[in-house]
Design a protein around this motif. Structure first.
Motif: not given
Length: 271
Positions: A60-63, A71-74, A76-83, A98-110
């Motif tokens: 969800a982020r270009s490197t 932002t990490v918040e943005e 996370c928002s993209r990841l949430k809708s995609s997952l 590469m961000y722990a907050d985004a990983l935490d969000l992703a780990l709520r999904y399978d």
């Protein structure tokens, strides 16, 4: 070589070369053809699986160095809708962050795997990855993603990555040598050096990821934009498969699948 399981599929060793399909939900991505807006994630993922991908790598982020930062918040928002779009479909997904907050969000999904371009250098991220029990794809990193220059420094970085994984008890590990213009000081010749010496990274006895799809060093050589780099990518993919890549990360599943089949046929031995 120690093999890694993603779901029930073995990676490395005597297993076939696996395919990872790229889906980016970041309109800033260097290859616009990889950008998939919300609402189209599932159909694109299903197409890639039908064409032969083992899994989807969702980012969800270009490197790319020139990309607009978000932002990490943005992210996370993209990841949430995609997952959410992929949840319950049975499609194996790795999350590229590469961000722990985004990983935490992703780990709520399978999800099936974690793709960390920071090479487990962030303690909080590495701890959460270890707690998840998921396989980790970790890129060569000393301090920041992609900071090694050439094969020798990449050997040093991958040694650090394996040490970090061991320190956190991460056993299922795939190594990514980190081809690409991750930092401004990287030059195309550094990437060619990694590709020429790709087989040397097998010394770590871990499955290797080949992630070169349509990248800028190929475009610099050919004088072509990302949209016209498929042929160059496929030629180099064949060489990396022959050099020992266990998984290929690509935007172009069908064409890459055919290249892998040809390479595997060439590697057969007559008894």
């Amino acid at each position: 070589m120690r093999t890694t399981l993603i779901g029930k599929a073995g990676i490395g060793g005597e297993n076939p070369v696996r395919l990872m399909g790229v889906i980016n939900t970041s309109p800033e991505s260097f290859f616009h053809g990889s950008y998939v807006p919300s609402g189209n994630i599932l159909s694109n993922a299903e197409r890639m699986i039908d064409e032969g991908a083992l899994m989807i790598d969702l980012g969800a982020r270009s490197t790319a160095p020139q990309s607009r930062p978000i932002t990490v918040e943005e992210e996370c928002s993209r990841l949430k809708s995609s997952l959410a779009e992929l949840e319950g479909t049975g499609i194996p997904v790795s999350v590229d962050t590469m961000y722990a907050d985004a990983l935490d969000l992703a780990l709520r999904y399978d999800i099936a795997a974690i793709n960390d371009i920071h090479g487990l250098a962030d303690d909080r991220f590495a701890g959460r990855a270890a707690e998840s029990g998921l396989p980790v794809i970790a890129m060569a990193t000393i301090h920041e993603p992609g900071d090694p220059h050439g094969a020798d420094e990449t050997m040093t970085a991958l040694a650090l990555v394996t040490e970090r994984a061991a320190a956190y008890g991460i056993r299922d590990l795939i190594l990514d040598p980190g081809v690409g213009r991750w930092v401004p000081s990287r030059r195309p010749e550094h990437d060619w050096d990694l590709c020429r010496r790709f087989s040397e990274f097998l010394t770590f006895e871990r499955p290797l990821l080949g992630a070169i799809s349509r990248k800028s060093f190929i475009g610099d050589l050919l004088g072509k934009p990302a949209e016209e780099r498929l042929a160059g990518t496929l030629g180099l993919t064949a060489l990396l498969v022959m050099a020992g890549a266990a998984m290929i990360r690509t935007h172009d599943i069908g064409a890459t699948r055919d290249v892998i089949r040809v390479c595997e046929k060439m590697q057969e031995r007559i008894e």
